[in-house]
Design a protein around this motif. Structure first.
Motif, PDB file in Angstrom:
ATOM      1  N   ASN A  83      -0.022  -2.556 -13.323  1.00 20.22           N
ATOM      2  CA  ASN A  83      -1.225  -1.735 -13.337  1.00 20.22           C
ATOM      3  C   ASN A  83      -0.883  -0.554 -12.437  1.00 20.22           C
ATOM      4  OD1 ASN A  83      -3.912  -1.351 -11.350  1.00 20.22           O
ATOM      5  ND2 ASN A  83      -4.275  -1.174 -13.517  1.00 20.22           N
ATOM      6  N   PHE A 128      -1.565   1.793  -8.120  1.00 20.50           N
ATOM      7  CA  PHE A 128      -1.378   1.136  -6.833  1.00 20.50           C
ATOM      8  C   PHE A 128      -0.196   1.744  -6.076  1.00 20.50           C
ATOM      9  CE2 PHE A 128      -0.518  -2.939  -4.395  1.00 20.50           C
ATOM     10  CZ  PHE A 128      -1.763  -3.022  -3.784  1.00 20.50           C
ATOM     11  N   GLU A 188       3.212   1.235  -7.591  1.00 25.79           N
ATOM     12  CA  GLU A 188       3.296   1.723  -8.975  1.00 25.79           C
ATOM     13  C   GLU A 188       2.245   2.780  -9.207  1.00 25.79           C
ATOM     14  OE1 GLU A 188       3.774  -1.881  -9.095  1.00 25.79           O
ATOM     15  OE2 GLU A 188       1.791  -2.262  -8.276  1.00 25.79           O
ATOM     16  N   PHE A 195      -5.443  -4.474 -14.136  1.00 27.05           N
ATOM     17  CA  PHE A 195      -4.906  -5.521 -13.259  1.00 27.05           C
ATOM     18  C   PHE A 195      -5.365  -6.907 -13.709  1.00 27.05           C
ATOM     19  CE2 PHE A 195      -4.738  -8.111  -9.375  1.00 27.05           C
ATOM     20  CZ  PHE A 195      -3.400  -7.937  -9.046  1.00 27.05           C
ATOM     21  N   ALA A 227       3.380  -6.058  -9.801  1.00 28.79           N
ATOM     22  CA  ALA A 227       2.182  -5.234  -9.603  1.00 28.79           C
ATOM     23  C   ALA A 227       1.660  -5.342  -8.180  1.00 28.79           C
ATOM     24  CB  ALA A 227       1.109  -5.656 -10.604  1.00 28.79           C
ATOM     25  N   GLY A 228       2.555  -5.413  -7.211  1.00 31.14           N
ATOM     26  CA  GLY A 228       2.093  -5.614  -5.831  1.00 31.14           C
ATOM     27  C   GLY A 228       1.208  -6.830  -5.785  1.00 31.14           C
ATOM     28  N   MET A 229       1.542  -7.782  -6.626  1.00 28.21           N
ATOM     29  CA  MET A 229       0.658  -8.948  -6.785  1.00 28.21           C
ATOM     30  C   MET A 229       0.911  -9.995  -5.706  1.00 28.21           C
ATOM     31  SD  MET A 229      -0.022 -11.360 -10.088  1.00 28.21           S
ATOM     32  CE  MET A 229      -1.192 -10.314 -10.943  1.00 28.21           C
ATOM     33  N   THR A 230      -0.160 -10.376  -5.049  1.00 29.96           N
ATOM     34  CA  THR A 230      -0.077 -11.398  -4.014  1.00 29.96           C
ATOM     35  C   THR A 230       0.024 -12.770  -4.674  1.00 29.96           C
ATOM     36  OG1 THR A 230      -1.506 -10.012  -2.665  1.00 29.96           O
ATOM     37  CG2 THR A 230      -1.259 -12.313  -1.973  1.00 29.96           C
ATOM     38  N   ARG A 275      -3.599 -18.253  -8.348  1.00 27.47           N
ATOM     39  CA  ARG A 275      -2.729 -17.701  -9.398  1.00 27.47           C
ATOM     40  C   ARG A 275      -1.561 -18.655  -9.704  1.00 27.47           C
ATOM     41  NH1 ARG A 275      -3.002 -11.685  -6.702  1.00 27.47           N
ATOM     42  NH2 ARG A 275      -5.026 -11.101  -7.568  1.00 27.47           N
ATOM     43  N   GLY A 284     -10.808  -7.733  -9.014  1.00 32.47           N
ATOM     44  CA  GLY A 284      -9.698  -8.654  -9.262  1.00 32.47           C
ATOM     45  C   GLY A 284      -8.620  -8.640  -8.202  1.00 32.47           C
ATOM     46  N   TYR A 285      -8.698  -7.700  -7.254  1.00 31.99           N
ATOM     47  CA  TYR A 285      -7.706  -7.649  -6.180  1.00 31.99           C
ATOM     48  C   TYR A 285      -8.045  -8.732  -5.147  1.00 31.99           C
ATOM     49  CZ  TYR A 285      -6.072  -2.899  -7.547  1.00 31.99           C
ATOM     50  OH  TYR A 285      -5.549  -1.813  -8.184  1.00 31.99           O
ATOM     51  N   THR A 286      -7.061  -9.120  -4.362  1.00 28.14           N
ATOM     52  CA  THR A 286      -7.297 -10.109  -3.308  1.00 28.14           C
ATOM     53  C   THR A 286      -8.333  -9.607  -2.293  1.00 28.14           C
ATOM     54  OG1 THR A 286      -5.201  -9.287  -2.448  1.00 28.14           O
ATOM     55  CG2 THR A 286      -5.184 -11.489  -3.390  1.00 28.14           C
ATOM     56  N   ASP A 318      -5.215  -3.361   0.132  1.00 28.67           N
ATOM     57  CA  ASP A 318      -3.904  -3.638   0.723  1.00 28.67           C
ATOM     58  C   ASP A 318      -3.413  -2.482   1.617  1.00 28.67           C
ATOM     59  OD1 ASP A 318      -4.338  -5.031  -1.853  1.00 28.67           O
ATOM     60  OD2 ASP A 318      -2.387  -5.936  -1.467  1.00 28.67           O
ATOM     61  N   GLU A 333      -0.275 -11.324   3.225  1.00 28.27           N
ATOM     62  CA  GLU A 333      -0.154 -11.600   1.787  1.00 28.27           C
ATOM     63  C   GLU A 333       1.264 -11.315   1.321  1.00 28.27           C
ATOM     64  OE1 GLU A 333      -3.211  -9.843  -0.615  1.00 28.27           O
ATOM     65  OE2 GLU A 333      -4.772 -10.263   0.863  1.00 28.27           O
ATOM     66  N   TYR A 343       3.806 -10.397  -1.646  1.00 25.38           N
ATOM     67  CA  TYR A 343       3.941  -9.860  -3.001  1.00 25.38           C
ATOM     68  C   TYR A 343       5.126 -10.547  -3.682  1.00 25.38           C
ATOM     69  CZ  TYR A 343       1.019  -5.803  -1.639  1.00 25.38           C
ATOM     70  OH  TYR A 343       0.016  -4.974  -1.207  1.00 25.38           O
TER      71      TYR A 343
HETATM   72  N1  ARG Z   1      -2.210  -7.415  -3.699  1.00 21.88           N
HETATM   73  C1  ARG Z   1      -3.463  -7.364  -4.390  1.00 21.88           C
HETATM   74  C2  ARG Z   1      -3.593  -8.513  -5.348  1.00 21.88           C
HETATM   75  O1  ARG Z   1      -2.662  -9.168  -5.643  1.00 21.88           O
HETATM   76  C3  ARG Z   1      -3.677  -6.046  -5.115  1.00 21.88           C
HETATM   77  C4  ARG Z   1      -2.667  -5.725  -6.158  1.00 21.88           C
HETATM   78  C5  ARG Z   1      -3.036  -4.546  -7.011  1.00 21.88           C
HETATM   79  N2  ARG Z   1      -1.941  -4.104  -7.808  1.00 21.88           N
HETATM   80  C6  ARG Z   1      -1.999  -3.175  -8.761  1.00 21.88           C
HETATM   81  N3  ARG Z   1      -0.867  -2.856  -9.359  1.00 21.88           N
HETATM   82  N4  ARG Z   1      -3.107  -2.592  -9.109  1.00 21.88           N
HETATM   83  O2  ARG Z   1      -4.649  -8.810  -5.827  1.00 21.88           O
END
Ligand code: ARG
Length: 255
Positions: free
Chosen positions: A37, A40, A44, A81, A98-101, A106, A147-149, A185, A211, A213
């Motif tokens: 996504n 961010f 990205e 996201f 996606a900088g996803m925690t 999950r 939807g973000y942490t 974040d 958190e 990633y």
């Molecule tokens: N780290 C947070 C999460 O995992 C935000 C990530 C948002 N990333 C993005 N590409 N929009 O929920």
């Protein structure tokens, strides 16, 4: 062997050789499709010229390296996201970066790679704000991104909030005085604060956990996960990820 059969066998052998040389047949024609996504920064974002098509940022450079180190080409599918993990489960994409925690929730539906970056939630407020701790948000108007942490954190604290689709939308709300605080974040918050006058970051390490990633793959896709982990470990060991983090945070604040 009849002549026709020989010709066919030769042709088949040549196709196989061509496949080996171009790595087709490994995965999807040598293409490794990452979902993201691209809202961010510095992980990205869409740029006039990115590392993969128009997509730029720390994650995009990492994705490109992972694909190349495994003889494949990286492709990006940009989506909301909230849609990423569903798209992964459907097989529309091979992995999510996606900088996803990596959260326990999950982990119930996907597998995560080795951690490549550690972050935390922070609060973005106006420079003259009296918010100094997370508890100070109690009677304030809070903005989060859907939807973000950060949304989950605020939910767990039991505070009401408004959720936006994009970080930029939430920050605009703050700039316009329509909300008092944005929870997001740390590195992304830094980018928004340097892009907009009159904002500052407030941290509260006792309220927000750190958190990690990580890259997500379909549950049980150990073959791909091992390749990804090997690449991440190499990029952590030789300083590549560190360099990317420095490069993209500097580039971002110069804009
Ligand atoms: N780290 C947070 C999460 O995992 C935000 C990530 C948002 N990333 C993005 N590409 N929009 O929920």
């Amino acid at each position: 062997m009849k002549k026709a059969t020989k010709v066919m066998a030769l042709a088949a052998a040549m196709v196989m050789l061509a496949c080996t040389l171009t790595a087709c047949g490994s995965g999807k024609g040598g293409k490794l499709t990452f979902g993201t996504n691209a809202e961010f920064p510095p992980f990205e974002f869409v740029a006039s010229e990115g590392v993969i098509d128009q997509y730029d940022g720390i994650d995009m450079a990492i994705a490109k390296n992972i694909a190349e180190q495994n003889g494949m080409t990286a492709a990006i599918e940009n989506m909301e996201f909230d849609s990423l993990l569903v798209a992964l489960q459907n097989g529309q994409i091979d992995a999510v970066i996606a900088g996803m925690t990596a959260t326990d929730e999950r982990r119930e539906t996907v597998d995560f790679s080795t951690t490549y970056y550690t972050a935390t939630q922070v609060m973005i407020v106006k420079e003259d704000s009296d918010i100094t701790t997370a508890a100070d948000m109690a009677d304030k108007k809070i903005c989060v991104i859907q939807g973000y942490t950060g949304e989950i954190c605020v939910q767990d604290m039991g505070y009401p909030y408004e959720a936006f689709k994009k970080g930029t939308e939430a920050v605009l709300e703050l700039v316009n005085g329509k909300c008092d605080v944005v929870v997001i974040d740390s590195a992304t918050a830094q980018k928004y604060v340097s892009d907009n006058e009159g904002l500052k970051i407030v941290e509260d390490a006792s309220a927000f956990e750190s958190e990690e990633y990580a890259i997500a793959v379909q549950k049980g896709n150990t073959e791909l996960l091992e390749k990804i982990n090997k690449s991440i470990e190499a990029m952590l060991a030789d300083g590549t990820i560190n360099e990317l983090a420095v490069k993209y945070t500097e580039a971002v604040s110069e804009e």
